[in-house]
Design a protein around this motif. Structure first.
Motif, PDB file in Angstrom:
ATOM      1  N   ALA A  61       0.843  -1.201   0.000  1.00 43.00           N
ATOM      2  CA  ALA A  61       0.000   0.000   0.000  1.00 43.00           C
ATOM      3  C   ALA A  61       0.875   1.247   0.000  1.00 43.00           C
ATOM      4  O   ALA A  61       2.015   1.216   0.476  1.00 43.00           O
ATOM      5  CB  ALA A  61      -0.923  -0.005   1.211  1.00 43.00           C
ATOM      6  N   GLU A  62       0.360   2.358  -0.528  1.00 43.76           N
ATOM      7  CA  GLU A  62       1.103   3.612  -0.556  1.00 43.76           C
ATOM      8  C   GLU A  62       0.161   4.773  -0.258  1.00 43.76           C
ATOM      9  O   GLU A  62      -1.011   4.753  -0.645  1.00 43.76           O
ATOM     10  CB  GLU A  62       1.746   3.838  -1.930  1.00 43.76           C
ATOM     11  CG  GLU A  62       2.842   2.853  -2.285  1.00 43.76           C
ATOM     12  CD  GLU A  62       3.494   3.182  -3.616  1.00 43.76           C
ATOM     13  OE1 GLU A  62       3.053   4.174  -4.246  1.00 43.76           O
ATOM     14  OE2 GLU A  62       4.415   2.460  -4.021  1.00 43.76           O
ATOM     15  N   HIS A  63       0.684   5.779   0.425  1.00 47.16           N
ATOM     16  CA  HIS A  63      -0.057   7.017   0.616  1.00 47.16           C
ATOM     17  C   HIS A  63      -0.033   7.821  -0.685  1.00 47.16           C
ATOM     18  O   HIS A  63       0.907   7.713  -1.480  1.00 47.16           O
ATOM     19  CB  HIS A  63       0.586   7.870   1.713  1.00 47.16           C
ATOM     20  CG  HIS A  63       0.491   7.282   3.086  1.00 47.16           C
ATOM     21  ND1 HIS A  63      -0.696   7.153   3.757  1.00 47.16           N
ATOM     22  CD2 HIS A  63       1.460   6.814   3.922  1.00 47.16           C
ATOM     23  CE1 HIS A  63      -0.462   6.632   4.958  1.00 47.16           C
ATOM     24  NE2 HIS A  63       0.832   6.405   5.070  1.00 47.16           N
ATOM     25  N   ARG A  64      -1.049   8.643  -0.879  1.00 50.28           N
ATOM     26  CA  ARG A  64      -1.005   9.599  -1.979  1.00 50.28           C
ATOM     27  C   ARG A  64       0.045  10.660  -1.668  1.00 50.28           C
ATOM     28  O   ARG A  64       0.332  10.950  -0.502  1.00 50.28           O
ATOM     29  CB  ARG A  64      -2.373  10.274  -2.153  1.00 50.28           C
ATOM     30  CG  ARG A  64      -3.483   9.313  -2.566  1.00 50.28           C
ATOM     31  CD  ARG A  64      -4.816  10.040  -2.618  1.00 50.28           C
ATOM     32  NE  ARG A  64      -5.920   9.128  -2.862  1.00 50.28           N
ATOM     33  CZ  ARG A  64      -7.200   9.452  -2.720  1.00 50.28           C
ATOM     34  NH1 ARG A  64      -7.529  10.677  -2.333  1.00 50.28           N
ATOM     35  NH2 ARG A  64      -8.141   8.561  -2.968  1.00 50.28           N
ATOM     36  N   ASN A  65       0.618  11.262  -2.687  1.00 57.94           N
ATOM     37  CA  ASN A  65       1.684  12.245  -2.485  1.00 57.94           C
ATOM     38  C   ASN A  65       1.236  13.423  -1.635  1.00 57.94           C
ATOM     39  O   ASN A  65       2.027  13.998  -0.882  1.00 57.94           O
ATOM     40  CB  ASN A  65       2.201  12.764  -3.833  1.00 57.94           C
ATOM     41  CG  ASN A  65       3.095  11.754  -4.525  1.00 57.94           C
ATOM     42  OD1 ASN A  65       3.694  10.900  -3.884  1.00 57.94           O
ATOM     43  ND2 ASN A  65       3.185  11.860  -5.843  1.00 57.94           N
ATOM     44  N   SER A  66      -0.026  13.808  -1.761  1.00 54.57           N
ATOM     45  CA  SER A  66      -0.528  14.965  -1.013  1.00 54.57           C
ATOM     46  C   SER A  66      -0.954  14.607   0.409  1.00 54.57           C
ATOM     47  O   SER A  66      -1.333  15.488   1.183  1.00 54.57           O
ATOM     48  CB  SER A  66      -1.726  15.582  -1.752  1.00 54.57           C
ATOM     49  OG  SER A  66      -2.766  14.608  -1.908  1.00 54.57           O
ATOM     50  N   CYS A  67      -0.886  13.346   0.777  1.00 56.22           N
ATOM     51  CA  CYS A  67      -1.357  12.887   2.090  1.00 56.22           C
ATOM     52  C   CYS A  67      -0.444  13.423   3.195  1.00 56.22           C
ATOM     53  O   CYS A  67       0.780  13.441   3.058  1.00 56.22           O
ATOM     54  CB  CYS A  67      -1.382  11.363   2.124  1.00 56.22           C
ATOM     55  SG  CYS A  67      -1.809  10.677   3.750  1.00 56.22           S
TER      56      CYS A  67
END
Length: 308
Positions: A61-67
């Protein structure tokens, strides 16, 4: 990460202390919804260092860049927070490539002022004891801003588990020292690298402050004869095998003020930014290697995981 949403509970946000392993597969990032998992409290390594329950990204899983929980989002939040004190020379400086300089020299100046304030009993204005080049540091509030920024970036590093995120942090934050740079490996030490820190200190190879992750063990001690650091806290050690010899590396916090230990207790993990020095080894047969980190200001340390 310290907070998450449950996929079946709408917009409600839950602190890690309110979650458990049975919640896995139902947890998402509070900001971007990425799948995350709860990791139960456990002990680590031969020293049995306690590790608090925490949250981390689910595999792949990955966070969105703006998170706000992404590395980039967290760094930008810290940079913005570091500018909250007016007339403070910024400790982070944006570069053309989008990275930030973490200016170690400012932190060193702040440490010297904090030390002077402590050793004089706080009976003078810090700016009176600085050269013109350094007189931008004018109050303990500004000193706290520098320490808070340093401890914040270290906390971010300590919470990163994935190697790709570690590399992203190294790309985004470059540590400037004097006229050059130092690596993150020369600045940050967790409980798997105490032996490296001790050896560097013993050889006199670390002229700058360091960041150390420590877990407190027992209760604070008081030495009424100590001039500058009357209170001290022993921490969990690293047990390491070197050349078929067993060594035990023991960190100890040295506290300048009684008020500093009131927010600390046994079993809590802290990220400390400060000057460090090693103790002399008793003899060649001793397995123990100890070192110290000085603490003058409450903003020099952060809990790895904050309470709700």
């Amino acid at each position: 990460m310290e907070f998450a949403k449950k996929k079946d509970s709408g917009d409600a946000v839950f602190h890690v202390s309110k979650l458990q392993k049975s919640d896995n597969e139902n947890l998402g990032c509070r900001y971007c919804g990425a799948d995350i998992q709860y990791v139960s409290a456990h002990t680590r390594g031969a020293s049995k260092t306690p590790v608090s329950a925490h949250l981390k990204l689910w595999q792949d899983a990955e966070h969105r860049n703006s998170c706000g929980y992404s590395v980039k989002g967290a760094v930008e939040f810290l940079v913005a927070d570091s500018k909250s004190v007016e007339n403070t020379n910024p400790i982070f400086v944006l570069q053309n490539d989008g990275s930030y300089l973490f200016r170690m020299n400012i932190l060193i100046d702040a440490q010297k002022v904090a030390q002077n304030i402590t050793e004089s009993g706080g009976r003078f204005e810090s700016s009176e004891h600085l050269s013109t080049r350094r007189n931008y540091i004018r109050s303990e509030e500004q000193l706290a801003s520098y320490f808070r920024s340093a401890a914040g970036i270290v906390k971010l590093r300590s919470l990163i588990q994935e190697s790709s995120d570690v590399e992203e942090l190294k790309r985004l934050v470059k540590i400037q020292y004097k006229n050059g740079f130092i690596s993150w490996n020369d600045f940050y030490y967790d409980d798997t690298r105490y032996h490296i820190l001790f050896n560097r200190l013993a050889k006199g190879n670390l002229p700058h402050p360091v960041a150390v992750s420590v877990t407190l063990k027992g209760t604070v001690g008081l030495n009424k004869e100590a001039r500058y650091f009357p209170w001290s806290f022993q921490c969990y050690s690293q047990i390491n095998e070197e050349n078929k010899k067993r060594r035990v590396y023991i960190p100890r916090l040295q506290l300048a003020k009684e008020s500093l230990h009131r927010s600390m207790s046994d079993g809590e993990t802290f990220l400390i930014v400060g000057d460090a020095w090693s103790n002399k080894v008793k003899d060649d047969f001793s397995i123990f290697r100890s070192f110290n980190i000085s603490v003058y200001n409450k903003s020099q340390f952060k809990k790895e995981l904050d309470a709700e």
